[in-house]
Design an enzyme around this catalytic site. Structure first.
Site, PDB file in Angstrom:
ATOM      1  N   ARG A  72       0.856  -1.196   0.000  1.00  0.00           N
ATOM      2  CA  ARG A  72       0.000   0.000   0.000  1.00  0.00           C
ATOM      3  C   ARG A  72       0.888   1.240   0.000  1.00  0.00           C
ATOM      4  NH1 ARG A  72      -3.676  -0.164   5.117  1.00  0.00           N
ATOM      5  NH2 ARG A  72      -4.914  -1.663   3.979  1.00  0.00           N
ATOM      6  N   ARG A 141      -1.335   6.513   9.675  1.00  0.00           N
ATOM      7  CA  ARG A 141      -1.495   5.994   8.304  1.00  0.00           C
ATOM      8  C   ARG A 141      -1.579   7.137   7.283  1.00  0.00           C
ATOM      9  NH1 ARG A 141      -3.789   0.715   8.384  1.00  0.00           N
ATOM     10  NH2 ARG A 141      -3.090  -0.324  10.273  1.00  0.00           N
ATOM     11  N   LYS A 205      -3.422   1.183  15.036  1.00  0.00           N
ATOM     12  CA  LYS A 205      -3.421   2.096  13.887  1.00  0.00           C
ATOM     13  C   LYS A 205      -3.983   3.460  14.286  1.00  0.00           C
ATOM     14  CE  LYS A 205      -6.050  -0.724  11.475  1.00  0.00           C
ATOM     15  NZ  LYS A 205      -6.976  -1.338  10.513  1.00  0.00           N
ATOM     16  N   LYS A 207      -5.472   7.122  12.454  1.00  0.00           N
ATOM     17  CA  LYS A 207      -5.888   7.674  11.150  1.00  0.00           C
ATOM     18  C   LYS A 207      -6.309   9.134  11.262  1.00  0.00           C
ATOM     19  CE  LYS A 207      -7.434   3.231   9.349  1.00  0.00           C
ATOM     20  NZ  LYS A 207      -8.569   2.461   8.782  1.00  0.00           N
ATOM     21  N   CYS A 428     -15.462  -3.042   0.150  1.00  0.00           N
ATOM     22  CA  CYS A 428     -14.065  -3.307   0.507  1.00  0.00           C
ATOM     23  C   CYS A 428     -13.529  -4.460  -0.334  1.00  0.00           C
ATOM     24  CB  CYS A 428     -13.963  -3.651   1.988  1.00  0.00           C
ATOM     25  SG  CYS A 428     -14.625  -5.280   2.356  1.00  0.00           S
ATOM     26  N   CYS A 434      -8.271 -10.857   1.448  1.00  0.00           N
ATOM     27  CA  CYS A 434      -8.344 -10.415   2.844  1.00  0.00           C
ATOM     28  C   CYS A 434      -8.529 -11.614   3.776  1.00  0.00           C
ATOM     29  CB  CYS A 434      -9.489  -9.431   3.043  1.00  0.00           C
ATOM     30  SG  CYS A 434      -9.589  -8.931   4.768  1.00  0.00           S
ATOM     31  N   CYS A 473     -16.728  -8.025   6.398  1.00  0.00           N
ATOM     32  CA  CYS A 473     -16.689  -8.359   7.826  1.00  0.00           C
ATOM     33  C   CYS A 473     -16.940  -7.077   8.607  1.00  0.00           C
ATOM     34  CB  CYS A 473     -15.337  -8.998   8.187  1.00  0.00           C
ATOM     35  SG  CYS A 473     -14.022  -7.833   8.550  1.00  0.00           S
ATOM     36  N   CYS A 477     -14.067  -1.574   6.463  1.00  0.00           N
ATOM     37  CA  CYS A 477     -13.073  -0.919   5.602  1.00  0.00           C
ATOM     38  C   CYS A 477     -13.688  -0.042   4.497  1.00  0.00           C
ATOM     39  CB  CYS A 477     -12.147  -1.954   4.979  1.00  0.00           C
ATOM     40  SG  CYS A 477     -11.173  -2.834   6.217  1.00  0.00           S
TER      41      CYS A 477
END
Ligand code: SRM
Ligand code: SF4
Length: 552
Positions: A72, A141, A205, A207, A428, A434, A473, A477
């Site tokens: 990414r 991120r 993470k 953001k 997503c 994934c 899920c 995302c």
């Protein structure tokens, strides 16, 4: 004190995120890397994955899983020059599956890289002045910024903040350069001491997004830190700051929940804005949960310590008081498709890229089109948080040539003929790459929309800009919890149906029906659309209507 989670121990012992990644890369017996290194390469912008479609076949043949890596890029504000697009296109073809994925956080991912291709990929990116540092892992991120320069005359000024914040919160370790680009190790390790991240980085993470009202295209409240540009008399005066957003939950774990960020105050000027963002990160570093990763995001820290304590602590660390939140209004959260001109007279074409998958299909050859546009050298590329691309900064004199390319490859037709619903939907990645997917998303939503569109027509709702989002899920995302109609995967072919989110991203949806399959999804939507069509007030959105009817 609670026990540290396993990842905390790996980070601490990693020698500045180096671990044994070098040794893992040299091991030719397996396509995988060592377990601890799998956690560490995330900080370098990669994930180890395997092709889930082929697990059974490989197991039957007693072969190890078909391992590969996803990478990414770090693209603050989601911007690429034409030369950089060409580089990404070439690398995707040579070293990955060829498909370029525009993510819901305004950047690009390549999938399916085998281990031996990682280094050449990063080298090629480096030559194109691109990197993947800190795009994954427990760290700040990719920093988002409202994508469309027509949004406001001060777009460029606000956009500059995304880059400065990204650089401010970059890790100091030289591990990325040593491992992937063969830089000589530092003689004095003190040079890479990291006052922000120290040796354990953040608990989870982190953001950040910057929104330029009135468009909340970045979904600013879904971020740990949201900055909302405050513009008075055509001048950027500062930012409202919101903290504690995050959209994931875990099925069956009531301690986890999606949460929209809470506005805590206004900060004027660049110095104070950067200082505030930095110190929010240090508070999370010092007070975030380091034993239970499910409860480690800033949103849980904020709810545990309380907003008032958090604000006081922030003011103590920054040395200045937050001012009262200034008035800003969001009226939309969408991409402006087609051609638009900004204040300086430059042209922008926003093209629909269904679920961000840049590839050549029979209907439209988007990948070839973007490459041809890049080869003209007459346009930049900006990616949106709705997984689309804006062909950018085109001079009046070059517009016809760019348009001819987009037309030849079917991009204009695809963008214009797609239904309003499809244009505002998003899914997503999910299967097959994934590892966390419980159900399909980007491979399934287009087909489901084929069946939802006739229902919208049947009830004369085809012009409604209803935001539909699907995730495989509950990690959210594609921000399905912030959609008017959200589908959250529960198992193969099954989804929770979520309703009641608003149009602009200031209200989350809630579960309407759990664990339903396609037939029930379509029957349910048929009934809901029928009621909406018959009883909605003038201008009332589907999400607001769902709430008024107390469907959730
Ligand atoms: Fe995400 C994990 C894909 C945006 C919440 N996300 C993953 C992983 C890396 C699976 C994994 O951990 O192994 C997925 C890789 C799939 C693949 O094969 O590519 C993945 N997330 C994506 C992308 C590519 C979805 C897309 O189709 O666009 C987005 C990449 C963004 C980027 O460029 O950085 C993506 N992920 C998001 C968002 C949306 C956003 O940030 O605006 C969220 C919800 C917001 C939030 O963070 O709360 C999101 N992803 C998660 C989570 C849940 C985090 C949590 O707080 O619990 C995970 C799982 C985890 O971290 O443990 C996750
Ligand atoms: Fe994977 Fe779940 Fe994120 Fe979709 S929402 S990409 S299935 S982690």
């Amino acid at each position: 004190m609670s026990k540290k989670s396993a990842i905390e121990i790996i980070k601490e012992a990693s020698d500045g995120l180096r671990g044994t990644i070098r040794e893992s890369l040299q091991d030719e017996i397996t396509g995988a890397i060592r377990e601890d290194d799998q956690a560490l390469i995330k900080f370098h912008g990669m994930y180890q994955q395997d092709d889930r479609d082929r697990r059974e076949e490989r197991a039957a043949k007693k072969l190890e899983r078909l391992y590969s890596f996803m990478i990414r890029l770090r693209l603050p504000g989601g911007f690429l020059t034409p030369e950089q697009w060409i580089a990404v296109h070439d690398v995707a073809g040579k070293n990955a599956t060829g498909v370029i994925k525009i993510t819901s956080r305004q950047t690009l991912q390549l999938h399916g890289m085998i281990k031996s291709k990682i280094k050449p990929t990063i080298r090629s990116f480096n030559e194109a002045k691109l990197d993947s540092i800190a795009t994954c892992g427990d760290i700040n991120r990719n920093v988002l910024c409202s994508s469309h320069p027509k949004e406001s005359p001060i777009h460029a000024e606000v956009f500059g903040y995304a880059d400065r914040i990204s650089r401010l919160l970059m890790p100091k370790t030289r591990a990325y350069y040593e491992i992937w680009l063969d830089e000589e190790p530092l003689l004095d390790k003190k040079e890479e001491e990291d006052p922000l991240y120290r040796d354990r980085y953040l608990p989870r993470k982190f953001k950040i997004a910057i929104a330029i009202p009135p468009n909340n295209d970045v979904d600013v409240f879904a971020n740990d830190v949201g900055l909302i540009a405050v513009i008075e008399n055509n001048t950027l005066v500062g930012f409202n700051i919101a903290i504690g957003g995050g959209l994931s939950s875990t099925h069956g774990n009531p301690d986890t929940y999606p949460r929209l960020a809470t506005l805590i105050g206004f900060v004027p000027g660049e110095e104070k804005t950067l200082k505030a963002v930095y110190e929010i990160a240090t508070i999370q570093r010092d007070h975030g949960n380091r034993s239970d990763r499910k409860l480690a995001r800033l949103k849980y820290t904020v709810d545990r310590v309380g907003i008032d304590w958090f604000k006081e602590e922030l003011e103590r660390r920054t040395g200045f008081a937050l001012e009262p939140v200034r008035k800003t209004i969001f009226t939309s959260r969408k991409d402006h498709f087609g051609w638009h001109q900004n204040e300086e007279g430059l042209w922008y074409y926003t093209a629909l890229i269904e679920n961000g998958r840049v590839t050549d299909e029979a209907t439209a050859q988007v990948k070839s089109a973007l490459l041809a546009v890049a080869h003209t050298g007459k346009a930049n590329f900006r990616f949106t948080c709705n997984q689309n691309v804006i062909i950018s900064d085109v001079k009046e004199a070059d517009k016809a040539a760019i348009e001819a390319i987009l037309d030849t490859y079917g991009v204009i037709l695809l963008t214009e003929k797609s239904s309003v619903t499809r244009r505002h939907s998003m899914a997503c990645v999910a299967l097959p790459t994934c590892p966390l997917a419980l159900a399909e998303a980007q491979r399934y939503l287009p087909g489901l929309l084929d069946k939802i569109e006739p229902l919208l027509h049947k009830h004369q709702l085809q012009q409604e800009e209803i935001i539909i989002r699907m995730t495989g899920c509950p990690n959210g995302c594609a921000r399905s919890y912030a959609a008017e109609i959200g589908f959250v995967g529960t198992g193969p072919g099954r989804y929770n149906l979520q309703l009641g989110g608003d149009r602009v991203g200031e209200r989350l949806n809630k579960i309407y029906k759990t664990d339903i399959a396609e037939e029930e999804i379509l029957q349910t939507l048929d009934v809901l659309f029928n009621t909406f069509s018959a009883e909605k007030n003038m201008g009332e959105t589907f999400g607001d209507f769902a709430l008024r009817k107390a469907w959730v």
